[in-house]
Design a protein around this motif. Sequence first.
Motif, PDB file in Angstrom:
ATOM      1  N   THR A  23       4.446 -29.370 -32.258  1.00  0.00           N
ATOM      2  CA  THR A  23       5.712 -28.686 -31.980  1.00  0.00           C
ATOM      3  C   THR A  23       6.842 -29.689 -31.757  1.00  0.00           C
ATOM      4  OG1 THR A  23       4.577 -26.751 -31.076  1.00  0.00           O
ATOM      5  CG2 THR A  23       6.859 -27.082 -30.389  1.00  0.00           C
ATOM      6  N   THR A  24       6.551 -30.774 -31.062  1.00  0.00           N
ATOM      7  CA  THR A  24       7.559 -31.829 -30.857  1.00  0.00           C
ATOM      8  C   THR A  24       7.966 -32.448 -32.188  1.00  0.00           C
ATOM      9  OG1 THR A  24       6.666 -32.287 -28.661  1.00  0.00           O
ATOM     10  CG2 THR A  24       8.026 -34.000 -29.662  1.00  0.00           C
ATOM     11  N   LEU A  25       7.004 -32.626 -33.087  1.00  0.00           N
ATOM     12  CA  LEU A  25       7.310 -33.167 -34.412  1.00  0.00           C
ATOM     13  C   LEU A  25       8.204 -32.200 -35.195  1.00  0.00           C
ATOM     14  CD1 LEU A  25       7.029 -35.182 -36.708  1.00  0.00           C
ATOM     15  CD2 LEU A  25       4.831 -34.113 -37.294  1.00  0.00           C
ATOM     16  N   ALA A  26       7.846 -30.910 -35.183  1.00  0.00           N
ATOM     17  CA  ALA A  26       8.672 -29.909 -35.885  1.00  0.00           C
ATOM     18  C   ALA A  26      10.099 -29.914 -35.342  1.00  0.00           C
ATOM     19  CB  ALA A  26       8.046 -28.523 -35.736  1.00  0.00           C
ATOM     20  N   GLU A  27      10.213 -30.004 -34.020  1.00  0.00           N
ATOM     21  CA  GLU A  27      11.532 -30.043 -33.384  1.00  0.00           C
ATOM     22  C   GLU A  27      12.296 -31.304 -33.802  1.00  0.00           C
ATOM     23  OE1 GLU A  27      14.412 -28.326 -30.681  1.00  0.00           O
ATOM     24  OE2 GLU A  27      12.615 -27.561 -31.700  1.00  0.00           O
ATOM     25  N   GLY A  28      11.591 -32.434 -33.857  1.00  0.00           N
ATOM     26  CA  GLY A  28      12.219 -33.686 -34.264  1.00  0.00           C
ATOM     27  C   GLY A  28      12.707 -33.629 -35.704  1.00  0.00           C
ATOM     28  N   MET A  29      11.911 -33.018 -36.593  1.00  0.00           N
ATOM     29  CA  MET A  29      12.318 -32.880 -37.994  1.00  0.00           C
ATOM     30  C   MET A  29      13.576 -32.018 -38.110  1.00  0.00           C
ATOM     31  SD  MET A  29       8.520 -32.356 -39.679  1.00  0.00           S
ATOM     32  CE  MET A  29       9.039 -32.184 -41.382  1.00  0.00           C
ATOM     33  N   TYR A  31      15.877 -31.327 -35.821  1.00  0.00           N
ATOM     34  CA  TYR A  31      17.045 -31.968 -35.196  1.00  0.00           C
ATOM     35  C   TYR A  31      17.552 -33.139 -36.048  1.00  0.00           C
ATOM     36  CZ  TYR A  31      19.932 -34.254 -31.640  1.00  0.00           C
ATOM     37  OH  TYR A  31      20.978 -34.830 -30.964  1.00  0.00           O
ATOM     38  N   THR A  32      16.634 -33.938 -36.551  1.00  0.00           N
ATOM     39  CA  THR A  32      17.007 -35.092 -37.372  1.00  0.00           C
ATOM     40  C   THR A  32      17.734 -34.648 -38.643  1.00  0.00           C
ATOM     41  OG1 THR A  32      15.119 -36.349 -36.534  1.00  0.00           O
ATOM     42  CG2 THR A  32      16.096 -37.122 -38.598  1.00  0.00           C
ATOM     43  N   ALA A  33      17.299 -33.516 -39.186  1.00  0.00           N
ATOM     44  CA  ALA A  33      17.910 -33.003 -40.419  1.00  0.00           C
ATOM     45  C   ALA A  33      19.221 -32.258 -40.157  1.00  0.00           C
ATOM     46  CB  ALA A  33      16.933 -32.088 -41.133  1.00  0.00           C
ATOM     47  N   GLY A  34      19.606 -32.139 -38.883  1.00  0.00           N
ATOM     48  CA  GLY A  34      20.859 -31.462 -38.553  1.00  0.00           C
ATOM     49  C   GLY A  34      20.741 -29.955 -38.478  1.00  0.00           C
ATOM     50  N   GLY A  35      19.508 -29.457 -38.352  1.00  0.00           N
ATOM     51  CA  GLY A  35      19.295 -28.017 -38.299  1.00  0.00           C
ATOM     52  C   GLY A  35      19.622 -27.401 -36.953  1.00  0.00           C
ATOM     53  N   SER A 257       7.589 -39.092 -32.044  1.00  0.00           N
ATOM     54  CA  SER A 257       8.409 -37.902 -32.222  1.00  0.00           C
ATOM     55  C   SER A 257       9.442 -37.714 -31.127  1.00  0.00           C
ATOM     56  CB  SER A 257       7.508 -36.661 -32.308  1.00  0.00           C
ATOM     57  OG  SER A 257       6.615 -36.785 -33.387  1.00  0.00           O
ATOM     58  N   VAL A 258       9.161 -38.173 -29.916  1.00  0.00           N
ATOM     59  CA  VAL A 258      10.075 -37.928 -28.795  1.00  0.00           C
ATOM     60  C   VAL A 258      11.436 -38.579 -29.050  1.00  0.00           C
ATOM     61  CG1 VAL A 258      10.480 -38.298 -26.334  1.00  0.00           C
ATOM     62  CG2 VAL A 258       8.215 -37.612 -27.134  1.00  0.00           C
ATOM     63  N   ASP A 259      11.413 -39.864 -29.527  1.00  0.00           N
ATOM     64  CA  ASP A 259      12.698 -40.477 -29.858  1.00  0.00           C
ATOM     65  C   ASP A 259      12.958 -40.452 -31.366  1.00  0.00           C
ATOM     66  OD1 ASP A 259      11.109 -42.493 -30.859  1.00  0.00           O
ATOM     67  OD2 ASP A 259      11.508 -43.871 -29.212  1.00  0.00           O
ATOM     68  N   ARG A 260      12.110 -39.689 -32.083  1.00  0.00           N
ATOM     69  CA  ARG A 260      12.269 -39.404 -33.506  1.00  0.00           C
ATOM     70  C   ARG A 260      12.125 -40.623 -34.404  1.00  0.00           C
ATOM     71  NH1 ARG A 260      17.275 -37.771 -34.399  1.00  0.00           N
ATOM     72  NH2 ARG A 260      18.037 -38.395 -32.339  1.00  0.00           N
ATOM     73  N   ALA A 261      11.517 -41.681 -33.888  1.00  0.00           N
ATOM     74  CA  ALA A 261      11.251 -42.864 -34.706  1.00  0.00           C
ATOM     75  C   ALA A 261      10.229 -42.506 -35.784  1.00  0.00           C
ATOM     76  CB  ALA A 261      10.729 -43.998 -33.829  1.00  0.00           C
ATOM     77  N   GLY A 262      10.551 -42.773 -37.030  1.00  0.00           N
ATOM     78  CA  GLY A 262       9.605 -42.531 -38.128  1.00  0.00           C
ATOM     79  C   GLY A 262       9.698 -41.163 -38.761  1.00  0.00           C
ATOM     80  N   ILE A 263      10.513 -40.262 -38.197  1.00  0.00           N
ATOM     81  CA  ILE A 263      10.567 -38.898 -38.729  1.00  0.00           C
ATOM     82  C   ILE A 263      11.280 -38.857 -40.081  1.00  0.00           C
ATOM     83  CG2 ILE A 263      11.683 -36.651 -38.358  1.00  0.00           C
ATOM     84  CD1 ILE A 263      10.657 -36.694 -35.536  1.00  0.00           C
ATOM     85  N   ARG A 264      12.328 -39.657 -40.254  1.00  0.00           N
ATOM     86  CA  ARG A 264      12.999 -39.721 -41.552  1.00  0.00           C
ATOM     87  C   ARG A 264      12.021 -40.182 -42.643  1.00  0.00           C
ATOM     88  NH1 ARG A 264      18.641 -40.143 -41.934  1.00  0.00           N
ATOM     89  NH2 ARG A 264      19.679 -39.557 -39.982  1.00  0.00           N
ATOM     90  N   THR A 265      11.252 -41.205 -42.327  1.00  0.00           N
ATOM     91  CA  THR A 265      10.273 -41.725 -43.282  1.00  0.00           C
ATOM     92  C   THR A 265       9.238 -40.648 -43.623  1.00  0.00           C
ATOM     93  OG1 THR A 265      10.560 -43.918 -42.326  1.00  0.00           O
ATOM     94  CG2 THR A 265       8.623 -43.583 -43.712  1.00  0.00           C
TER      95      THR A 265
END
Length: 676
Positions: A23-29, A31-35, A257-265
Amino acid sequence: MNVYETKNIRNIALLGHGGCGKTTLAEGMLYTAGGKNRYGKVENGTTSSDFDPEEVKRKISIRTSLIPVEWKEHKINVLDTPGYFDFVGNVKEALSVSDAAVIVMKASSGVEVGTEKAWEACETMKLPRMLYITEMDAPNVNYEAILENCKAKFGPSVAPMQVPWYDGEKYIGYIHAVKMVARRFEGDRVVECPIPEGYEDELHLVRTMILEAVAETDEMLMEKYFAEEEITISEIEKALKVGVANGDIVPVLCGNSVDRAGIRTLMDNIIRCFPSPDEAIHACDIDGKAGIFVFKTMVDPFIGKFSLFKVRSGKISRDDSLLNVRTGDTEKFVHIYVLQGKEQTEVETLNAGDIGAVAKLKDVSTNDTLCDKDANLEYEPIEFDKPYVKMAIFPLGKGDEEKMSTSLAKLMAEDKTFYTEYDKETHETVIHGIGEQQLDVIVSMLADKFKVAVKLERPTTRYRETIKGKMQVRGKHKKQSGGHGQYGDVVMEFEPSGDLEMPYIFEEKVFGGAVPKQYFPAVEKGLEECIHRGVLAGYPVVGLKAVLLDGSYHPVDSSEMAFKMATTIAFKEGVVKAKPTILEPIAHVEICVPEEYTGDIMGDMKKRRGRLIGMELKGKKQIIVAEVPMSEIYRYATDLRSITQGRGVVEYNFERYEEAPQDVQDKVIEARKEMA
């Protein structure tokens, strides 16, 4: 939200052990994508995925949520699934419409039971997958050990793409083991830079694992690998695309996922490596007539019912009318929505491969196919796990039976691994679930959503009574009360019939008209009424043979009622004297567990008075077949998961009745006395 062409859509399920960070990963994706403009947290109950009050309260996912993420002119439909085994039905729903999966692991935990189950589910569905290791900033992360464990558990297809880069204890970036460059995190972004010193050994290990996996996909690459010739970056990337799609390569990525490191990749690789819906194993038909598959139902007391669907063929637009293949009725789609958790965005059209929702259709259920009336389509239904945990449910409020029943029906529409049945014999409503946590959620939802307070109790076991001996008795009913009296007189013999599936066998061997023939049906009717309640504990009687041998009658006072009463007297006296006994229902049980748990299961079976019938080793799994009293296994599915850390599964069904041990009989009789 934009409408996307099929080739620009990716449908992925997030799978993994409970609490691993899906769930944290889904949230990070998202937020990172601007959703969304605020980053939600599970502990605060503010994520888009876990929006149900039960999820917020428990801080776990209990249903699959749809989170569409728009990234680099693509739409990634993220299906965030529960990790706890009681909610496996939701996982099955997500997998039925996913074209690939990301299996999430915590760096501090490595491979867990839920990781293994997620992998097995992908194998069954032939889904392309990635492994994503999150929380890489946890203390003392042993990345090499995690990779070796993954390789040992899942085989040579595991291909790590990155070597984590640390500055002391801080996870600051990674080394791209294919392109042989380093990338440093700056916020949620990455900046390319030279490979730092001191990572030569790790990089060699990881790159070797990639090259091994890539070489497995192509004979020419295999020859180059063994000849120690260089395999180019373009060859690796081409092989990755093909290998991931057919399951020969499973990339491993990592992040935090908490600081969203690696989510863009991760999102870049989802788009690059995973197939679009028209390229997937169960490919969508872009040019076909409209066809959708309903994979999930959500029921809300206020906004009504939402049917979540995947467009499997053609496209669907607002105001389209589609035929429900199951019912034969036509359903009109007045509004089409894209869901983001609980948020709804109306859209005009959805193309093949996309996922949407529609509200308030007349009669649409999970697993329904709806299509153009000329399409001749019907999609394969989801096979849900059968629930084996049973509890009797009772409303606490006076007169709440109907309200409880209606509310349970709505919850059954949402969760196909949960159902109820009314037991006419025990007069109990019995609910069936995968596990006790699932039933606990049901109780909580009834109270909070539907305002029905209930309690759960162990279901009443359906015991039976029979006799072991033979006894001949006389039953006489004689009553005089002015005018016509009542007179019936029978001599009957009771003995075991030998057939416990039949309640009784009735015969008559009367000679000389001692009991006129017109009263024979009355005698049998009296017997039929008596066998509903035995003499020991009031349970139904089976396996009884009753023979009418003799008797007498009065030309004026005899009647059908009098002979029924006489039969009742004979039954009560005769059965008491014919060695009555209590029978218990026996279940045929099949248990599948990893071989190392065999001894634990056998010991537990012994405590439950189970008898071993047979064992068979299939691969690394032991199949144990046993017979166990039904009263001992109402919650066994939950206990089995506890014994095996979630790895064991059970199936059982009623087999037959057999005599219960005397101590069990005594308890049953005493319990019925207390109940009375």
